[in-house]
Design an enzyme around this catalytic site. Structure first.
Site, short mmCIF file in Angstrom:
data_model
loop_
_atom_site.label_atom_id
_atom_site.label_comp_id
_atom_site.label_asym_id
_atom_site.label_seq_id
_atom_site.Cartn_x
_atom_site.Cartn_y
_atom_site.Cartn_z
N HIS A 203 78.83 0.47 25.42
CA HIS A 203 78.95 -0.73 24.60
C HIS A 203 78.04 -0.64 23.37
O HIS A 203 76.82 -0.58 23.50
CB HIS A 203 78.56 -1.94 25.46
CG HIS A 203 78.71 -3.25 24.77
ND1 HIS A 203 77.68 -4.13 24.60
CD2 HIS A 203 79.80 -3.84 24.23
CE1 HIS A 203 78.11 -5.21 23.98
NE2 HIS A 203 79.39 -5.07 23.75
N HIS A 245 78.00 -5.41 14.72
CA HIS A 245 78.53 -6.47 15.58
C HIS A 245 78.51 -7.84 14.92
O HIS A 245 79.52 -8.54 14.87
CB HIS A 245 77.72 -6.53 16.89
CG HIS A 245 78.17 -7.64 17.78
ND1 HIS A 245 77.65 -8.92 17.72
CD2 HIS A 245 79.14 -7.68 18.73
CE1 HIS A 245 78.26 -9.69 18.61
NE2 HIS A 245 79.17 -8.96 19.24
O1 G3P Z 1 83.77 -4.39 24.36
C1 G3P Z 1 83.59 -5.67 24.79
C2 G3P Z 1 82.58 -6.44 24.04
O2 G3P Z 1 82.07 -5.68 22.99
C3 G3P Z 1 83.03 -7.71 23.51
O3 G3P Z 1 81.98 -8.52 23.12
O4 G3P Z 1 80.52 -9.58 21.48
O5 G3P Z 1 79.87 -7.40 22.45
O6 G3P Z 1 81.72 -7.51 20.83
P1 G3P Z 1 80.98 -8.23 21.92
CA CA Z 2 82.27 -5.26 20.72
#
Ligand code: G3P
Ligand code: CA
Length: 438
Positions: A203, A245
């Site tokens: 992630h 992000h």
């Molecule tokens: O990949 C799943 C996740 O990244 C979604 O949430 O807010 O971390 O982009 P976020």
């Molecule tokens: Ca993400």
């Protein structure tokens, strides 16, 4: 008669770069003497051959070269380098897994050989006399190759025909084969097969160990053995996709302001590492192009999140970057924004799609069909409310990858629930947990 020749996908991930090509399983290359396919149900063994009879099994026909059954194995011999020997069998299937045990008996030199770019040993001499189990799992134009249970190559651009079957090919060597099995599969390129480990999605890279969404985090994830690196993509003021992000640069860089208000030149000047640790000072905010370059040359697959609403033109720019970097077969596009996925599908039908969800849709299967999804990506808490949707999505050929899960207790529960992959901030720990539990 050969109707078409497979194109070599070449090394597709970091695990294959050092290996020289030796032998291939052709999945779409040889016109059959066997009859045209009739349908086969998922799990049905279409070919299961141990070569225990006196001659070539019924339906197996040598297209070129010398093929015979000896000592319970099928032996194909190609006396000269560059002169293929092949045998055809099986029947056309869109979704199937082919497995074979193979052993080089002799080879004229060390670089024998492949048609599909399947690579499993440094050279033919190294592999001589040793059985290896080769498997190719095919879903339409997507295929994943594994050797002795370990994935070595994947591609989403396998050239397929409408009606041809399978083949074994040998070049400049004698190879004996045993236990050839072809199994029909349910559709679904990203659905985990029985016994296969969960896919590890890092992630924002390995974001527990390095500054998120930087090439440093990607490198840590790569070294940890992550199957996929997840990112978040937003456009700069001048339309260049960047990996970040938040909608501002405030939290993860030394700058301030909304990404969409800053130019590429301004974003290039930011430090995206100091906020995380002094040792990460100087890490850059990568453009999508820089990240794709890095992945293409150093290895890794990208779970590319289109973050926030995007216009069709903004999605087109992302697609252009993926294509320009020849990464279409190593990218899975995800978004919370259904419209972004619709734009992607229209602009780049070759790219597989996943829908992110914080809570489950009433009918995830129907929505998956409407959007043409390869995968459905629910939050862990959301899936916990209705875990039965995993089976329903699998029956429709749609994989389920869950976010963002960092505890071993939840990895265990999700593994047991049959999900296909886990998106985690701790890819090294998940990879280690999988090694210990498989
Ligand atoms: O990949 C799943 C996740 O990244 C979604 O949430 O807010 O971390 O982009 P976020
Ligand atoms: Ca993400």
């Amino acid at each position: 008669m050969t109707k078409s020749h497979p194109s070599s996908p070449g090394p597709q991930n970091g695990r294959t770069g050092m290996l020289a090509a030796l032998l291939a399983l052709s999945v779409s290359t040889v016109a059959l003497t066997a009859p045209r396919a009739v349908s086969a149900g998922p799990g049905e063994a279409v070919v299961d051959e141990g070569f225990n009879g006196p001659g070539l099994p019924t339906g197996w026909s040598a297209v070129e070269g010398d093929w015979k059954v000896e000592g319970g194995r099928l032996v194909g011999t190609s006396a000269d380098a560059g002169r293929q020997t092949r045998i055809a069998f099986g029947r056309h299937l869109d979704d199937f897994r082919i497995e074979v045990t193979a052993r080089f008996e002799t080879a004229v030199d060390d670089v024998r050989w492949t048609a599909l770019g399947l690579e499993f040993s440094r050279n033919a001499t190294d592999a001589a006399g040793r059985d290896v189990r080769i498997a190719v799992e095919v879903h339409g134009t997507t295929a994943r190759w594994s050797v002795d249970g370990r994935e070595v190559v994947r591609s989403t651009r396998v050239a397929r025909s409408a009606d041809d079957g399978q083949a074994l090919l040998v070049d400049g060597s004698a190879v004996s084969f045993d236990d050839v099995r072809v199994t029909a599969l349910a559709p679904g390129a990203f659905v985990r097969q029985p016994g296969a480990p969960l896919a590890v999605f890092a992630h924002r890279g390995a974001s527990s160990a390095a500054p998120e969404n930087t090439l440093l985090a990607d490198e840590v994830a790569r070294r940890a053995g992550a199957d996929w690196i997840e990112n978040d993509v937003r456009p700069s003021r001048d339309g260049v996709p960047y990996v970040l992000h938040d909608d501002t640069v405030n939290r993860t860089t030394n700058g301030t302001g909304a990404v969409r208000d800053l130019t590429a030149a301004q974003l290039d000047g930011l430090d995206a590492g100091s906020w995380f640790a002094p040792t990460a000072a100087g890490a850059r905010l990568p453009s999508l192009a820089a990240q794709l370059d890095d992945l293409r040359t150093r290895g890794g697959n990208l779970l590319l999140e289109i973050k926030g609403p995007h216009t069709r033109d903004e999605v087109a720019r992302i697609v252009q970057e993926v294509r320009d970097h020849e990464m279409a077969d190593r990218v899975l596009v995800q978004s919370f924004e259904a419209d972004a996925l619709r734009h992607t599908r229209e602009l780049a039908p070759e790219l597989p799609l996943a829908l992110l969800r914080s809570s489950l849709d009433d009918d995830p299967v129907a929505l998956s069909r409407e959007l043409g999804l390869a995968a459905y990506h629910p939050a862990d808490e959301a899936l916990a409310a209705r875990p039965e949707v995993v089976a329903a999505l699998h029956a429709a050929g749609v994989a389920v990858n869950v976010w963002t899960v960092d505890s071993a207790a939840r990895w265990k529960a999700l593994d047991a629930a049959g999900v296909d992959g886990i998106i985690t901030n701790r890819p090294a720990e998940l990879a280690g947990w999988l090694s210990a539990h498989q």
